[in-house]
Design a protein around this motif. Structure first.
Motif, PDB file in Angstrom:
ATOM      1  N   GLY A 110       0.931  -1.090   0.316  1.00 40.68           N
ATOM      2  CA  GLY A 110      -0.025   0.309  -0.012  1.00 40.68           C
ATOM      3  C   GLY A 110       0.400   1.049  -0.110  1.00 40.68           C
ATOM      4  O   GLY A 110       0.778   2.490  -0.073  1.00 40.68           O
ATOM      5  N   ARG A 111       1.946   1.381   0.296  1.00 41.19           N
ATOM      6  CA  ARG A 111       2.791   2.599   0.324  1.00 41.19           C
ATOM      7  C   ARG A 111       4.638   1.782  -0.578  1.00 41.19           C
ATOM      8  O   ARG A 111       5.245   2.277  -0.025  1.00 41.19           O
ATOM      9  N   THR A 112       4.234   1.900  -1.388  1.00 44.00           N
ATOM     10  CA  THR A 112       5.470   0.963  -2.329  1.00 44.00           C
ATOM     11  C   THR A 112       5.693   2.374  -2.647  1.00 44.00           C
ATOM     12  O   THR A 112       5.708   3.298  -3.021  1.00 44.00           O
ATOM     13  N   THR A 113       7.242   2.498  -2.428  1.00 41.54           N
ATOM     14  CA  THR A 113       8.139   3.477  -2.782  1.00 41.54           C
ATOM     15  C   THR A 113       9.714   3.235  -3.094  1.00 41.54           C
ATOM     16  O   THR A 113      10.338   2.422  -2.733  1.00 41.54           O
ATOM     17  N   GLY A 162       0.992  -3.351  -6.195  1.00 41.48           N
ATOM     18  CA  GLY A 162       0.102  -1.758  -6.819  1.00 41.48           C
ATOM     19  C   GLY A 162       0.912  -1.214  -7.233  1.00 41.48           C
ATOM     20  O   GLY A 162       1.864  -1.259  -7.445  1.00 41.48           O
ATOM     21  N   ARG A 163       0.054  -0.422  -7.323  1.00 45.07           N
ATOM     22  CA  ARG A 163       1.327   1.226  -8.418  1.00 45.07           C
ATOM     23  C   ARG A 163       2.383   1.836  -7.896  1.00 45.07           C
ATOM     24  O   ARG A 163       1.631   1.760  -5.877  1.00 45.07           O
ATOM     25  N   LEU A 164       3.514   2.958  -7.816  1.00 47.97           N
ATOM     26  CA  LEU A 164       3.873   3.121  -6.742  1.00 47.97           C
ATOM     27  C   LEU A 164       3.412   4.222  -6.932  1.00 47.97           C
ATOM     28  O   LEU A 164       3.022   5.064  -7.088  1.00 47.97           O
ATOM     29  N   ARG A 165       3.548   4.396  -5.361  1.00 43.10           N
ATOM     30  CA  ARG A 165       2.882   5.347  -4.066  1.00 43.10           C
ATOM     31  C   ARG A 165       3.967   6.700  -3.914  1.00 43.10           C
ATOM     32  O   ARG A 165       3.908   7.865  -3.824  1.00 43.10           O
ATOM     33  N   ASN A 166       5.534   6.278  -3.649  1.00 42.22           N
ATOM     34  CA  ASN A 166       6.369   7.339  -3.107  1.00 42.22           C
ATOM     35  C   ASN A 166       7.733   7.203  -3.843  1.00 42.22           C
ATOM     36  O   ASN A 166       7.670   6.148  -4.093  1.00 42.22           O
ATOM     37  N   SER A 190       5.852  14.250 -10.691  1.00 42.18           N
ATOM     38  CA  SER A 190       3.765  14.927  -9.794  1.00 42.18           C
ATOM     39  C   SER A 190       3.320  15.358 -10.617  1.00 42.18           C
ATOM     40  O   SER A 190       2.108  15.575 -10.593  1.00 42.18           O
ATOM     41  N   ILE A 197       2.322  11.791  -9.316  1.00 45.37           N
ATOM     42  CA  ILE A 197       2.851  10.529  -8.301  1.00 45.37           C
ATOM     43  C   ILE A 197       2.668  11.975  -6.870  1.00 45.37           C
ATOM     44  O   ILE A 197       3.656  13.364  -7.535  1.00 45.37           O
ATOM     45  N   HIS A 201       3.148  13.088  -1.576  1.00 47.91           N
ATOM     46  CA  HIS A 201       3.974  11.580  -1.063  1.00 47.91           C
ATOM     47  C   HIS A 201       5.572  11.713  -2.035  1.00 47.91           C
ATOM     48  O   HIS A 201       5.670  10.568  -2.605  1.00 47.91           O
TER      49      HIS A 201
END
Ligand code: SAH
Length: 368
Positions: A110-113, A162-166, A190, A197, A201
């Motif tokens: 949920g918070r892939t970085t 999931g998708r890249l979040r951070n 961004s 993004i 984030h």
């Protein structure tokens, strides 16, 4: 805010340009600027096989001809290493001139970085950081910073995370020492027409480059700011971070206050715990005092091993007492999870090597 409307030097490429910059550039090339959106969709969003743009469907003839002569370079993946828990992946990427950089993808659910590099090497010379130990080779161009994020997004597409979040600029290099390229890259990353993004984030991590922080504030940059503090007195800080001599603590904290006020954002302070150096309760108390009044969060990091720094992280007990002292003084503080230590992908372990860099690492007992 300065926007590149044209290619400024022979090393710059269209992939270094922000959306409006690309539109103007295309117009100058005799290509309809409307295709800026097409190019961004193809190269940033869809992670297509970029060496065969025509595989992507029918493109207008003028764009096809132009693209054939302006193929973007996609960094070559030299190697990837996966941590034992499978959650951290370090990629070694080769750039057009043969230089190599490292990019780390951290798969927190949920918070892939993506942790990306901003320079080849680093000039800041922090004694405990592998990137600092090797010196600066060159700055990265905006497109080379963006390419790392595209790479991570592509890797994620093949997983169920999931998708890249951070995005955090905590790889090799000092972001504010390469200001223009970094800010252009962050605008591209961004932008909702590209990778989308959100700026909330995206985190710029700096050694404490005061002119860069002030410039970010003056330009109303919307990104999170993390400061590598590591010392609550000039003497302790300078012993770990030589840049502290140039930008003393009080000056740095004033710049942070200014950034916090202008951006409305909480400031993150990074504190790598080094036994006997900056892990004492006296330092914790001084830190709480120094940053009181700033909307701040302290990230404590246990020292990761690097080849030429002979320090050690404190015991778990010592680290927890440090954290407790901060909390009791009203400063939110978390202990950052150690990630990817087994593949030398943790903070400060990234370093230019063609072989696996794990062999440069002295192992300590797991602290987390
Ligand atoms: N130049 C930037 C970004 C790169 S370093 C900066 O200084 O912030 C990213 C973070 O990792 C910094 O907080 C840095 O101090 C920390 N770090 C570097 N080497 C480390 C090591 N060996 N162990 C733990 N943290 C380290």
């Amino acid at each position: 805010m300065q926007r590149p409307s044209q290619i400024k030097n022979k090393h710059q490429k269209w992939t270094d340009l922000t959306f409006s910059g690309l539109e103007s550039f295309l117009a100058g090339e005799g290509v309809n600027p409307i295709h800026a959106a097409t190019l961004w969709k193809m190269f940033l969003r869809e992670g297509m096989d970029k060496s065969h743009p025509d595989k992507h469907g029918r493109l207008p003839q003028t764009l096809n001809v132009w693209l054939a002569q302006n193929k973007p370079f996609v960094p070559e993946i030299v190697s990837t290493s996966l941590s034992d828990d499978g959650l951290t992946r370090k990629s070694l990427l080769r750039l057009e001139d043969g230089e190599m950089i490292e990019t780390v993808l951290m798969g927190y659910t949920g918070r892939t970085t993506a942790c990306v590099s901003t320079q080849v090497g680093c000039a800041m010379g922090c004694s405990f950081c592998a990137s600092g130990q090797s010196g600066l080779t060159r700055n990265l161009r905006a497109g080379e910073i963006v390419a790392q994020v595209v790479h991570c997004a592509g890797v994620l597409q093949k997983t169920d995370l999931g998708r890249l979040r951070n995005v955090v600029l905590m790889g090799m290099g000092e972001p504010l020492h390469n200001y223009d390229s970094v800010m252009n890259a962050l605008e591209i990353i961004s932008d909702s027409r590209g990778l989308n993004i959100g700026s909330a984030h995206i985190t710029v991590s700096t050694v404490g480059h005061v002119p860069g922080i002030l410039r970010m504030a003056e330009e109303n940059r919307p990104f999170n700011l993390a400061i590598s503090l590591h010392g609550a007195s000039d003497a302790v800080r300078e012993s770990l971070v030589p840049a502290g001599k140039r930008w003393p603590l009080d000056e740095l904290l004033d710049a942070c206050r200014f950034y916090g006020k202008k951006s409305g954002r909480r400031i993150f302070f990074e504190w790598t715990l080094v036994s006997g150096k900056n892990d004492t309760l006296d330092q914790a108390e001084k830190l709480a005092e120094k940053i009181s009044g700033i909307d701040a969060h302290v990230n404590l990091i246990q020292l990761n091993a690097t080849a030429s720094f002979h320090g050690a992280p404190p015991s778990e007990n010592m680290a927890r007492s440090f954290q407790r002292t901060l909390k009791e003084s009203g400063i939110p503080a978390t202990m950052r999870q150690g990630r990817g230590g087994d593949i030398a992908a943790s903070c400060g372990q990234l370093r230019l090597r063609t072989d696996s860099s794990t062999d440069t690492v002295r192992k300590y007992p797991q602290q987390n």
